[in-house]
Design an enzyme around this catalytic site. Sequence first.
Site, mmCIF file in Angstrom:
data_model
loop_
_atom_site.group_PDB
_atom_site.id
_atom_site.type_symbol
_atom_site.label_atom_id
_atom_site.label_comp_id
_atom_site.label_asym_id
_atom_site.label_seq_id
_atom_site.Cartn_x
_atom_site.Cartn_y
_atom_site.Cartn_z
ATOM 1 N N ASP A 163 -72.807 36.193 9.014
ATOM 2 C CA ASP A 163 -74.111 35.539 8.864
ATOM 3 C C ASP A 163 -75.115 35.915 9.948
ATOM 4 O O ASP A 163 -76.185 35.336 10.032
ATOM 5 C CB ASP A 163 -73.951 34.012 8.903
ATOM 6 C CG ASP A 163 -73.111 33.511 7.750
ATOM 7 O OD1 ASP A 163 -72.956 34.254 6.771
ATOM 8 O OD2 ASP A 163 -72.628 32.373 7.844
ATOM 9 N N LYS B 38 -68.462 23.918 20.438
ATOM 10 C CA LYS B 38 -69.303 22.730 20.183
ATOM 11 C C LYS B 38 -69.129 21.630 21.232
ATOM 12 O O LYS B 38 -68.613 20.547 20.947
ATOM 13 C CB LYS B 38 -69.021 22.168 18.787
ATOM 14 C CG LYS B 38 -69.298 23.181 17.672
ATOM 15 C CD LYS B 38 -69.251 22.546 16.292
ATOM 16 C CE LYS B 38 -69.636 23.530 15.206
ATOM 17 N NZ LYS B 38 -68.638 24.574 14.942
ATOM 18 N N ASP C 41 -78.221 32.935 13.166
ATOM 19 C CA ASP C 41 -77.173 32.727 12.180
ATOM 20 C C ASP C 41 -77.891 32.270 10.903
ATOM 21 O O ASP C 41 -78.456 31.181 10.854
ATOM 22 C CB ASP C 41 -76.221 31.640 12.701
ATOM 23 C CG ASP C 41 -75.139 31.283 11.693
ATOM 24 O OD1 ASP C 41 -75.329 31.555 10.487
ATOM 25 O OD2 ASP C 41 -74.113 30.731 12.112
#
Lengths: 439, 379
Positions: free
Chosen positions: B127, B179, B237
């Site tokens: 992506d 994350k 992305d």
Amino acid sequence: MLKAVILIGGPQKGTRFRPLSLDIPKPLFPVAGLPLIQHHIEACCSVPNLKEIILLGYFPASKLSQFVTEMTQEYKINIRYLQEYTSLGTAGGLFHFRDQIRSGNPELFFVLNGDVCADFPLTEMLESHRARVQAAQSNEQADGSTRPSPLITILATEATPQQSMNYGCIVEDRETFEVKHYVEKPSTFVSPLINCGVYICSLGIFQTIASIFDKKQEEYYNYGGNEGNNGKESIRFEQDLLMPLAGTGKAFAFPTTNWWSQLKTAGSAIYANRHYLELFRKKRPDRLHPTGRGDANTPRIIGDVHVHPTATVHPTAVLGPNVSIGKGAVVGPGVRIRESILLAGAHVSDHSLVLYSVLGSGSTVGAWARVEGTPCDPNPDKPFAKMENAPLFNSDGRLNPSITILGCSVTVPSEVILLNSIVLPYKELTRSFKNEIIL
Amino acid sequence: MPVVNEGGNKTSGMKALILVGGYGTRLRPLTLSRPKPLVEFANKPMLMHQVEALVEAGVTTVILAVSYRAQQMEEELSKEAKKLGVNLIYSCEREPLGTAGPLALAKEHLVGSNENEDEPFFVLNSDIICDFPFKEMMAFHKKHAGEGTICVTKVEEPSKYGVVVYDSDTGRVREFIEKPREFVSNRINAGMYVLSPKILNRIPLRPTSIEKEVFPGVAADGALFAIELPPGGFWMDVGQPKDFLTGMCMYLGHLRQKEPSKLYSGAGVIGNVLVHPSAKIGEDCRIGPNVTLGPEVVVENGVRISRCTILRGARVRSHSWLEGSIVGWGSSVGQWVRLEGAAVLGEDVIVGDELYINGGQVLPHKNISSSVPEPTIIM
């Protein structure tokens, strides 16, 4: 000889019609290109032998003088504005100016509320009332007494049981049409037949009002004021006059299936506009823009559209159905307008779309903008359904989706969307708005 | 193991593996009609942006780790691959193997022949759109001689990415946190790696996450290094509609710098606009900035479009206004329509005249006849 009185109220009235009534008195708000009460005047002028129209209200005379002059010239009829010094109630005003109304001894006179819209069946009402008066005079009873002479005939229409409770409800004798019972805005269902706010009266009505007046005066001086009414002279047509007249044999209903609607909220303007345009189609097709497929010189017109002769509409614009374009308004290239009213001097720029909206006088909409409201029409699947005059806010405190309204001189920039919003006058918007009141 | 080999067995030159993966659900409804790598980004299938840059850097074999619709991809990509002289290999997963598992599955292709079995290879998330720094990455990797090189980029909101903490002089990665809840660094994993075959020993043939299960270990052993994207470059992305459009804006801006002749400069156009030669634009339009019009797209008169991708064969009828949206292949947008809010129309969607569509996704072959003022999914 006949007369007509149009009750137009005053500046403190018609607040639910804001912001459209902020810069123009509500009775003069143009619907289908004509000031609201011009439709009343035109209906009155079609009644044979009607010689004078009295506008009764408490707006400053300056607000109406030009309109009165124009109407007098246009319809070649005597039109006068009588100004109450204060709000006297709908019947109080009539009583205050009784001598003016009685002068010349008219046979009968019409009373029309200024905030209703209808295909007024005035001549039919007149014939019905007249026949009843004559019958009462000629038809002496066996015992030598006479039937009471009818004082008033009320235009009535059917509403849904639910909606009827927002109006004056009439219980009639099915055969004689005599009003047996009258109640204003009952909290339980009484009758689906509602008062349209249009009456024809005999002069004898003034005696009835006089006795109400005297009784009120007496109460005022003996008991120090009365409850609820503003002032000792205020007499309400419905509660103070019609309620006691019901069951006396002096008040009758004239039911109609003609189109009828109140014009309380700004949202109802679009609905009224559509119906008056439809009436034009039947009665005054010359007032509608000829339908056209759109070519190099004329815009494409769909359905009923009124365009003021001084307005400019670009040939690539597409209008209709149910659009009224006011004096000096400008509709630019590639603009699409449907179910909307543009007031005097409003300007819509290239490629914009206007749906279910009222654009106030001098307002401007930029290019590629979308101005859209939500219609609040009566439910078409319910017989006799009337316009819902929904409050601005719902029970959750949120704005009810309604038509979009631009107050006078509002500017909407290019490429924004204005959805279900009300913009107060002179506001310059700089972005999109949805479901908002913009102060 | 179902592996398809495309265009001969050239094994010299460098290799790369692209993690094409699954259904591309974030880019639905477009991916209901075409596999994500074939969705055109700036008028070129997303995958081809990466393949071309890899070829440019000297890659001769690209392994596509796919889990579905390999056949449709093969059919459409083989011609392009031949033109570029690149060997495409499809490595199909039977079950999703995460971001590391596919490397184990394709091990035999990555390690290659005896004489260059230590040759490092590229691994990319599919992506990613950027000015790919493959040559720099490879040079850096060979210099530090560790097991892996991660390309990192600076972002404003790092918490939704894998954050990399590294020594700014040597590039040695101290920590790799996927994350993070609290701020640790604004340098994030840009989804492009150079890996040495040695790293494959750490990857089992089962669903495995390269970010969570492989990189932390390599970093702990001091064998993971980071290289930052050159400043002034762009990176995005583009796996979901909003980011797809943001990435397109960046890409067109990049084109303006590098190859301005590719951008359209006709009448009624503002800013960076990419128009396929077979697309038609009517009169009195204002197109741009940041618009891509695909092949055979028709824009009628008086249309305003900004920040949109209009895919092949779509038609936008007169006086409409489109912003920040994607119009799918062969769709039709009616007259006086307002389309905004990252709306995505799937393939062959018809939007009626005078409607307002604010966000949401419209599934393929739908006929829309009333406004959609709040984002929803239209089945």
